[in-house]
Design a protein around this motif. Structure first.
Motif, PDB file in Angstrom:
ATOM      1  N   LEU A  13       0.825  -1.211   0.000  1.00  0.00           N
ATOM      2  CA  LEU A  13       0.000   0.000   0.000  1.00  0.00           C
ATOM      3  C   LEU A  13       0.857   1.258   0.000  1.00  0.00           C
ATOM      4  O   LEU A  13       0.529   2.250  -0.665  1.00  0.00           O
ATOM      5  CB  LEU A  13      -0.930  -0.006   1.217  1.00  0.00           C
ATOM      6  N   LYS A  14       1.950   1.225   0.730  1.00  0.00           N
ATOM      7  CA  LYS A  14       2.851   2.384   0.783  1.00  0.00           C
ATOM      8  C   LYS A  14       3.425   2.686  -0.594  1.00  0.00           C
ATOM      9  O   LYS A  14       3.517   3.847  -1.008  1.00  0.00           O
ATOM     10  CB  LYS A  14       3.971   2.127   1.788  1.00  0.00           C
ATOM     11  N   LEU A  15       3.796   1.648  -1.324  1.00  0.00           N
ATOM     12  CA  LEU A  15       4.309   1.840  -2.680  1.00  0.00           C
ATOM     13  C   LEU A  15       3.225   2.372  -3.612  1.00  0.00           C
ATOM     14  O   LEU A  15       3.477   3.263  -4.434  1.00  0.00           O
ATOM     15  CB  LEU A  15       4.864   0.520  -3.227  1.00  0.00           C
ATOM     16  N   MET A  16       2.018   1.846  -3.479  1.00  0.00           N
ATOM     17  CA  MET A  16       0.917   2.315  -4.315  1.00  0.00           C
ATOM     18  C   MET A  16       0.548   3.765  -4.004  1.00  0.00           C
ATOM     19  O   MET A  16       0.167   4.523  -4.898  1.00  0.00           O
ATOM     20  CB  MET A  16      -0.301   1.410  -4.133  1.00  0.00           C
ATOM     21  N   ALA A  17       0.676   4.151  -2.746  1.00  0.00           N
ATOM     22  CA  ALA A  17       0.358   5.532  -2.359  1.00  0.00           C
ATOM     23  C   ALA A  17       1.356   6.519  -2.946  1.00  0.00           C
ATOM     24  O   ALA A  17       1.043   7.713  -3.094  1.00  0.00           O
ATOM     25  CB  ALA A  17       0.343   5.650  -0.838  1.00  0.00           C
ATOM     26  N   ALA A  18       2.549   6.031  -3.279  1.00  0.00           N
ATOM     27  CA  ALA A  18       3.602   6.901  -3.823  1.00  0.00           C
ATOM     28  C   ALA A  18       3.543   7.012  -5.347  1.00  0.00           C
ATOM     29  O   ALA A  18       4.370   7.697  -5.957  1.00  0.00           O
ATOM     30  CB  ALA A  18       4.969   6.386  -3.386  1.00  0.00           C
ATOM     31  N   ASN A  19       2.572   6.351  -5.977  1.00  0.00           N
ATOM     32  CA  ASN A  19       2.429   6.438  -7.430  1.00  0.00           C
ATOM     33  C   ASN A  19       2.246   7.896  -7.861  1.00  0.00           C
ATOM     34  O   ASN A  19       1.477   8.649  -7.253  1.00  0.00           O
ATOM     35  CB  ASN A  19       1.228   5.602  -7.883  1.00  0.00           C
ATOM     36  N   THR A  20       2.949   8.292  -8.901  1.00  0.00           N
ATOM     37  CA  THR A  20       2.936   9.701  -9.325  1.00  0.00           C
ATOM     38  C   THR A  20       1.843  10.024 -10.348  1.00  0.00           C
ATOM     39  O   THR A  20       1.646  11.192 -10.678  1.00  0.00           O
ATOM     40  CB  THR A  20       4.303  10.079  -9.937  1.00  0.00           C
ATOM     41  N   ASN A  21       1.133   9.010 -10.851  1.00  0.00           N
ATOM     42  CA  ASN A  21       0.124   9.246 -11.887  1.00  0.00           C
ATOM     43  C   ASN A  21      -1.278   9.187 -11.293  1.00  0.00           C
ATOM     44  O   ASN A  21      -1.818   8.107 -11.047  1.00  0.00           O
ATOM     45  CB  ASN A  21       0.271   8.215 -13.011  1.00  0.00           C
ATOM     46  N   HIS A  22      -1.864  10.375 -11.093  1.00  0.00           N
ATOM     47  CA  HIS A  22      -3.240  10.468 -10.598  1.00  0.00           C
ATOM     48  C   HIS A  22      -4.136  11.174 -11.616  1.00  0.00           C
ATOM     49  O   HIS A  22      -5.086  11.854 -11.265  1.00  0.00           O
ATOM     50  CB  HIS A  22      -3.276  11.229  -9.272  1.00  0.00           C
TER      51      HIS A  22
END
Length: 324
Positions: A245-254
């Protein structure tokens, strides 16, 4: 006469005593019957409480109908060209699977590669702290910055994983695939997860495989089920799922599903795009405290100018239906 009178008196007295005993026993029996009826009456009064309690419990656990989600999916994604699918599931039990099918995964396949890594980490077969020396042959095009690094650059597996998930680095992804044991190892984890419409058939940017008709596929439902398992800490372990989840929260494409969602919402997502085939995908979790909703949208053979706005509206309207 006296003798007969005496016997008569004794007989009458005995009969009187017997009568008294019989009346006493009858009284006791009647008392017992009365008590039994009282107990039975009392029991009949309390019995209805049990089904009522069960009914109340059943009502609290019954999933909420997903009808609003179907209307949202149809009105936002239903008019798009190509093949489009949506999966929505809330922590309250609402679920919608709309036009689910196996479609081109693009970079959303990386979520299953990530799951494979943490499965091996938990088993002591993969060391996140281990270093890897970049080779020229590792470099591939598309998204990511590792391809611009000089051969001989040393990176940790943890850094490779971060690059794969935050900027969708294709070079890092291919290295990770090889380090976990290749396509077969990832597909074994996919099968273990019960994802029946997902398969890793090629590494990133493998044009020969594409020309031969081998592409990576997944479905909105497979991705949605994966995300809900991660959110509920039911995928691998609490620590492993928290790290994912921590890695997914850091995704730069929103730019897709989360774009119009309130800034106060916690977002976990992974996008995928493949312009050659008109592919735009996004798999996301929107959360507020312990309440969350999984939203997945897959679109192929479509037009970018339609796909992105549709996903923006899909994310916004699902969020509003769940949190407002």
């Amino acid at each position: 006469m006296k003798k007969w009178g005496l016997w008569l008196l004794v007989g009458v007295t005995s009969l009187g005593l017997v009568g008294c005993q019989s009346r006493g026993q009858a009284h006791q029996a009647a008392k017992k019957m009365t008590s039994s009826r009282s107990a039975s009456a009392s029991s009949s009064v309390t019995k209805p409480k049990t089904p009522k309690a069960k009914a109340a419990k059943s009502q609290t656990t019954k999933p909420v109908p997903a009808a609003p989600f179907k209307q949202i999916a149809q009105s936002t994604m239903g008019h798009l060209k190509g093949q489009n699918a949506v999966f929505i599931q809330t922590t309250a039990g609402q679920t919608l699977s709309w036009h689910n099918r196996s479609q081109k995964a693009a970079s959303d396949i990386k979520l299953f590669i990530l799951a494979t890594v943490y499965r091996q980490v938990a088993a002591g077969k993969f060391d996140l702290a281990a270093t890897y020396t970049l080779r020229e042959a590792d470099k591939v095009g598309g998204t990511g910055n590792l391809q611009a690094q000089a051969a001989g650059t040393r990176v940790t597996n943890r850094e490779l994983l971060k690059d794969m998930m935050t900027v969708s680095d294709n070079t890092a992804t291919n290295i990770i695939i090889r380090e976990v044991g290749g396509l077969a190892a990832v597909n074994q984890e996919i099968k273990r997860l019960g994802a029946t419409q997902t398969v890793l058939r090629r590494k990133m940017m493998d044009q020969k495989a594409l020309a031969a008709g081998r592409d990576n596929e997944t479905s909105a439902r497979d991705l949605g089920n994966l995300l809900m398992k991660i959110w509920r800490h039911q995928l691998i372990s609490r620590s492993a799922d928290t790290a994912i989840l921590k890695l997914m929260a850091a995704n730069t494409n929103h730019t897709k599903l989360p774009k119009l969602v309130p800034a106060s919402r916690q977002i976990y997502n992974k996008t995928g795009e493949f312009d050659t085939y008109g592919v735009e995908n996004d798999a996301a979790i929107f959360a507020r405290g312990k309440q969350a909703v999984v939203v997945v949208a897959l679109s192929q053979n479509g037009e970018l100018s339609q796909q992105i706005p549709a996903m923006n509206q899909l994310g916004k309207r699902v969020d509003a239906a769940v949190f407002h």
